[in-house]
Design an enzyme around this catalytic site. Structure first.
Site, PDB file in Angstrom:
ATOM      1  N   HIS A 261       0.860  -1.182   0.000  1.00 27.90           N
ATOM      2  CA  HIS A 261       0.000   0.000   0.000  1.00 27.90           C
ATOM      3  C   HIS A 261       0.898   1.234   0.000  1.00 27.90           C
ATOM      4  O   HIS A 261       1.942   1.221   0.634  1.00 27.90           O
ATOM      5  CB  HIS A 261      -0.894  -0.004   1.251  1.00 27.90           C
ATOM      6  CG  HIS A 261      -2.064   0.899   1.121  1.00 27.90           C
ATOM      7  ND1 HIS A 261      -1.982   2.252   1.350  1.00 27.90           N
ATOM      8  CD2 HIS A 261      -3.338   0.645   0.739  1.00 27.90           C
ATOM      9  CE1 HIS A 261      -3.179   2.780   1.135  1.00 27.90           C
ATOM     10  NE2 HIS A 261      -4.017   1.833   0.758  1.00 27.90           N
ATOM     11  N   ASP A 315      -7.804  -5.424   0.077  1.00 20.79           N
ATOM     12  CA  ASP A 315      -8.296  -6.340  -0.954  1.00 20.79           C
ATOM     13  C   ASP A 315      -7.930  -7.802  -0.701  1.00 20.79           C
ATOM     14  O   ASP A 315      -8.409  -8.678  -1.408  1.00 20.79           O
ATOM     15  CB  ASP A 315      -7.750  -5.927  -2.334  1.00 20.79           C
ATOM     16  CG  ASP A 315      -8.415  -4.670  -2.839  1.00 20.79           C
ATOM     17  OD1 ASP A 315      -9.602  -4.476  -2.516  1.00 20.79           O
ATOM     18  OD2 ASP A 315      -7.766  -3.883  -3.544  1.00 20.79           O
TER      19      ASP A 315
HETATM   20  N1  ACO Z   1       4.238  -7.367  -4.328  1.00 19.20           N
HETATM   21  C1  ACO Z   1       5.581  -7.348  -4.443  1.00 19.20           C
HETATM   22  N2  ACO Z   1       6.323  -6.229  -4.271  1.00 19.20           N
HETATM   23  C2  ACO Z   1       5.674  -5.116  -3.948  1.00 19.20           C
HETATM   24  C3  ACO Z   1       4.272  -5.074  -3.807  1.00 19.20           C
HETATM   25  C4  ACO Z   1       3.554  -6.268  -4.008  1.00 19.20           C
HETATM   26  N3  ACO Z   1       2.231  -6.310  -3.901  1.00 19.20           N
HETATM   27  N4  ACO Z   1       3.892  -3.824  -3.502  1.00 19.20           N
HETATM   28  C5  ACO Z   1       5.004  -3.097  -3.473  1.00 19.20           C
HETATM   29  N5  ACO Z   1       6.086  -3.870  -3.731  1.00 19.20           N
HETATM   30  C6  ACO Z   1       7.492  -3.455  -3.748  1.00 19.20           C
HETATM   31  C7  ACO Z   1       7.866  -2.879  -5.114  1.00 19.20           C
HETATM   32  O1  ACO Z   1       8.333  -3.859  -5.993  1.00 19.20           O
HETATM   33  C8  ACO Z   1       8.916  -1.858  -4.745  1.00 19.20           C
HETATM   34  O2  ACO Z   1      10.092  -2.535  -4.476  1.00 19.20           O
HETATM   35  P1  ACO Z   1      11.529  -1.870  -4.849  1.00 19.20           P
HETATM   36  O3  ACO Z   1      11.566  -0.594  -4.042  1.00 19.20           O
HETATM   37  O4  ACO Z   1      12.512  -2.885  -4.419  1.00 19.20           O
HETATM   38  O5  ACO Z   1      11.474  -1.622  -6.318  1.00 19.20           O
HETATM   39  C9  ACO Z   1       8.393  -1.304  -3.410  1.00 19.20           C
HETATM   40  O6  ACO Z   1       7.639  -2.369  -2.832  1.00 19.20           O
HETATM   41  C10 ACO Z   1       7.516  -0.082  -3.565  1.00 19.20           C
HETATM   42  O7  ACO Z   1       6.474  -0.404  -4.482  1.00 19.20           O
HETATM   43  P2  ACO Z   1       5.712   0.621  -5.393  1.00 19.20           P
HETATM   44  O8  ACO Z   1       5.065  -0.110  -6.520  1.00 19.20           O
HETATM   45  O9  ACO Z   1       6.600   1.775  -5.709  1.00 19.20           O
HETATM   46  O10 ACO Z   1       4.612   1.109  -4.366  1.00 19.20           O
HETATM   47  P3  ACO Z   1       3.402   2.050  -4.716  1.00 19.20           P
HETATM   48  O11 ACO Z   1       3.136   2.807  -3.486  1.00 19.20           O
HETATM   49  O12 ACO Z   1       3.611   2.784  -5.977  1.00 19.20           O
HETATM   50  O13 ACO Z   1       2.227   1.001  -5.007  1.00 19.20           O
HETATM   51  C11 ACO Z   1       0.473  -0.505  -4.708  1.00 19.20           C
HETATM   52  C12 ACO Z   1       1.254   0.656  -4.094  1.00 19.20           C
HETATM   53  C13 ACO Z   1      -0.013  -0.114  -6.102  1.00 19.20           C
HETATM   54  C14 ACO Z   1      -0.747  -0.793  -3.841  1.00 19.20           C
HETATM   55  C15 ACO Z   1       1.384  -1.747  -4.766  1.00 19.20           C
HETATM   56  O14 ACO Z   1       1.742  -2.141  -3.458  1.00 19.20           O
HETATM   57  C16 ACO Z   1       0.751  -2.897  -5.535  1.00 19.20           C
HETATM   58  O15 ACO Z   1       0.837  -2.931  -6.766  1.00 19.20           O
HETATM   59  N6  ACO Z   1       0.099  -3.872  -4.814  1.00 19.20           N
HETATM   60  C17 ACO Z   1      -0.575  -4.971  -5.480  1.00 19.20           C
HETATM   61  C18 ACO Z   1      -1.927  -4.520  -6.021  1.00 19.20           C
HETATM   62  C19 ACO Z   1      -2.940  -4.310  -4.911  1.00 19.20           C
HETATM   63  O16 ACO Z   1      -3.118  -5.125  -4.028  1.00 19.20           O
HETATM   64  N7  ACO Z   1      -3.631  -3.157  -4.997  1.00 19.20           N
HETATM   65  C20 ACO Z   1      -4.678  -2.788  -4.033  1.00 19.20           C
HETATM   66  C21 ACO Z   1      -4.218  -1.679  -3.147  1.00 19.20           C
HETATM   67  S1  ACO Z   1      -5.454  -1.244  -1.981  1.00 19.20           S
HETATM   68  C22 ACO Z   1      -6.533  -0.376  -2.891  1.00 19.20           C
HETATM   69  O17 ACO Z   1      -6.206   0.323  -3.816  1.00 19.20           O
HETATM   70  C23 ACO Z   1      -7.925  -0.436  -2.553  1.00 19.20           C
END
Ligand code: ACO
Length: 378
Positions: A261, A315
Site C-alpha cells: 500500500h 483487498d
Molecule cells: N508485491 C511485491 N512487491 C511489492 C508489492 C507487491 N504487492 N507492492 C510493493 N512492492 C514493492 C515494489 O516492488 C517496490 O520494491 P523496490 O523498491 O525494491 O522496487 C516497493 O515495494 C515499492 O512499491 P511501489 O510499486 O513503488 O509502491 P506504490 O506505493 O507505488 O504502489 C500498490 C502501491 C499499487 C498498492 C502496490 O503495493 C501494488 O501494486 N500492490 C498490489 C496490487 C494491490 O493489491 N492493490 C490494491 C491496493 S489497496 C486499494 O487500492 C484499494
C-alpha cells in the site's frame, strides 16, 4: 512560482485539504471524521457512516431515519436505464457496466445546481440508492434474467444481497456485508478519490464525478485487486505451492495482489477486520479451503517483504468474505464501488465548498524546434 521536485505517482504530495478521513500508515490507524474504523465497524451502519462522511457529523436518530427513508425511496432505476443495460454485452465487465450506467444517470438528471444544498443532497441520495440496484440488475440480466425490484422491507445491505441472489439473505451475512461497506466507504486521497475530485473541480455533474471514479477504481492496482486475489489463490491451488509461487513472482519482479500500500507500512486495519469477518462466515456457513492458502500467503509474504512494509491490504481478505456470500468474483470491485460512492460524494461536496480547478503542471522532456517532415520523407 517555485517548481517542486517531480514525484512519480504524486507520492507524498498533498492534493487537497480534507477533514473526511485520516490514515496513519505506520501505526495502522484509519479514522472517518475522527472516529476509528474499528468502532464504526462494530457500532455503526453503512448508511449512518455515509451520512457522517458526507455531512460531517453523526446523524441524530431523526436525521438518520429521514436519510434511510430517502435512500429507500430512490432505489428503483428508470426503465430506460434498465433497458439500456439490457443491451450491454453479457461478457462485458460489471465495472464497465456500472461506469456506463452511473454516467447515464446524468442524462436524466442533467440540471446542475451545485450551490443548492437540496440538489447536493438529492444527487447523493440518488447515487447511493441506485448504484447497488444497477450492479444487481446487470448481474441478473447478463444471465438472461429480468432484474428484481428492491424490497422496501429490507435494509440497504440485505436488499442488495436479495436483489443479487433473488432470495432474502441470512441476517449474519447481511450484517457482515454492511460492515464490509463501512470498511470500503472512504480512504483519503486514493486514486479513485483523486479522480473524483479532479472531475468535481471542473463543476461538472455528480454522475460524471462518480463515473470517472468508478473507471479509476476498476484497475488491478486499485480496487480491481480483490478480484485478482481470488484468481491468484485459485492458481496457487494448495498450501505447498505458496512458497514457489511467491518466489516466482518476486523473481519476475511481479506484484503480489492484495499486498502493499502506498500509505500503510503495516497490515491494513481493514484487512484485520475483514479476516475476522471471513472467519465468522466460515464458522456459520462452512470453511473455505482458500483461507488456508491465504494464511500461508500472508505468512510467507510478510516474512519476505515485511522489511519493505508490505503486508495484506484491504483487498486481500475481502474476496474470501464475498465468495462465501456467493458473490461472483467479477462483482467484487463493483461491490467496492457501492460502498466507495459515499466517500467520493463526501469529497465532491468538500471540493465544491472550496473549489479551484485542478490544473497541475508537468516537466516537459520532449524536443523543440523540430521541422515538419513531409509524409513521403519519413
Ligand atoms: N508485491 C511485491 N512487491 C511489492 C508489492 C507487491 N504487492 N507492492 C510493493 N512492492 C514493492 C515494489 O516492488 C517496490 O520494491 P523496490 O523498491 O525494491 O522496487 C516497493 O515495494 C515499492 O512499491 P511501489 O510499486 O513503488 O509502491 P506504490 O506505493 O507505488 O504502489 C500498490 C502501491 C499499487 C498498492 C502496490 O503495493 C501494488 O501494486 N500492490 C498490489 C496490487 C494491490 O493489491 N492493490 C490494491 C491496493 S489497496 C486499494 O487500492 C484499494
Amino acid at each position: 512560482m517555485t517548481v517542486c521536485e517531480y514525484k512519480p505517482g504524486l507520492e507524498g504530495i498533498p492534493a487537497a485539504q480534507s477533514s473526511i478521513s485520516y490514515v496513519d500508515g505506520q501505526k495502522g490507524i484509519l479514522e472517518y471524521r475522527g472516529i476509528r474504523i474499528e468502532e464504526l465497524a462494530e457500532k455503526s451502519t453503512f448508511l449512518e457512516t455515509a451520512y457522517l462522511l458526507i455531512w460531517g457529523e453523526l446523524p441524530t436518530e431523526e436525521e438518520l431515519k429521514a436519510f434511510e427513508h430517502e435512500v429507500l425511496f430512490h432505489r428503483r432505476i428508470k426503465y430506460r436505464i434498465r433497458d439500456m443495460m439490457k443491451c450491454f454485452p453479457e461478457s462485458g465487465h460489471p465495472m464497465d457496466a456500472l461506469q456506463s450506467s452511473a454516467a447515464a444517470l446524468g442524462l436524466f438528471f442533467s440540471r446542475r445546481d451545485l450551490h443548492n444544498p437540496v440538489y447536493i443532497r438529492n444527487a447523493a441520495v440518488r447515487l447511493i440508492a441506485t448504484i447497488p440496484t444497477m450492479v444487481a440488475a446487470f448481474q441478473l440480466m447478463r444471465e438472461g434474467n429480468d432484474p428484481v425490484k428492491p424490497r422496501d422491507d429490507l435494509g440497504y445491505a440485505a436488499n442488495f444481497l436479495y436483489m443479487l441472489n433473488e432470495k432474502e439473505p441470512d441476517p449474519l451475512a447481511a450484517k457482515i456485508f454492511d460492515i464490509c461497506l463501512i470498511l470500503h466507504v472512504e480512504h483519503t486521497m486514493n486514486a479513485s478519490t483523486f479522480s473524483a475530485r479532479v472531475t468535481a473541480s471542473t463543476l461538472t455533474d455528480p454522475y460524471a464525478v462518480v463515473a470517472s471514479a468508478v473507471g479509476t477504481l476498476g484497475g488491478p492496482l486499485h480496487g480491481g485487486a480483490n478480484e485478482e486475489v481470488i484468481q491468484m489463490l485459485e492458481e496457487i491451488g494448495s498450501v505447498e505451492n505458496v512458497v514457489p509461487y511467491v518466489d516466482n513472482l518476486l523473481k519476475n519482479k511481479a506484484k503480489i495482489m492484495g499486498f502493499g500500500h502506498r500509505v500503510y507500512k503495516v497490515k491494513d486495519p481493514r484487512a484485520t477486520i475483514l479476516q475476522g469477518l471471513a472467519e465468522q462466515l466460515f464458522e456459520k456457513f462452512g470453511y473455505d479451503e482458500y483461507y488456508e492458502i491465504a494464511l500461508e500467503m500472508e505468512r510467507v509474504v510478510s516474512e519476505k517483504l515485511g522489511g519493505k512494509g508490505i503486508y495484506p491490504n484491504v483487498d486481500f481478505y475481502s474476496g474470501l468474505v464475498y465468495r462465501k456470500m456467493g458473490i461472483p468474483t467479477d462483482l467484487f470491485t463493483p461491490v467496492f464501488a457501492i460502498a466507495r460512492v459515499a466517500g467520493w460524494l463526501a469529497h465532491w461536496k468538500e471540493q465544491l465548498a472550496e473549489n479551484r480547478i485542478f490544473r497541475p503542471t508537468q516537466i516537459y522532456n520532449g524536443r523543440h524546434e523540430i521541422a515538419y517532415t513531409p509524409i513521403d520523407q519519413r
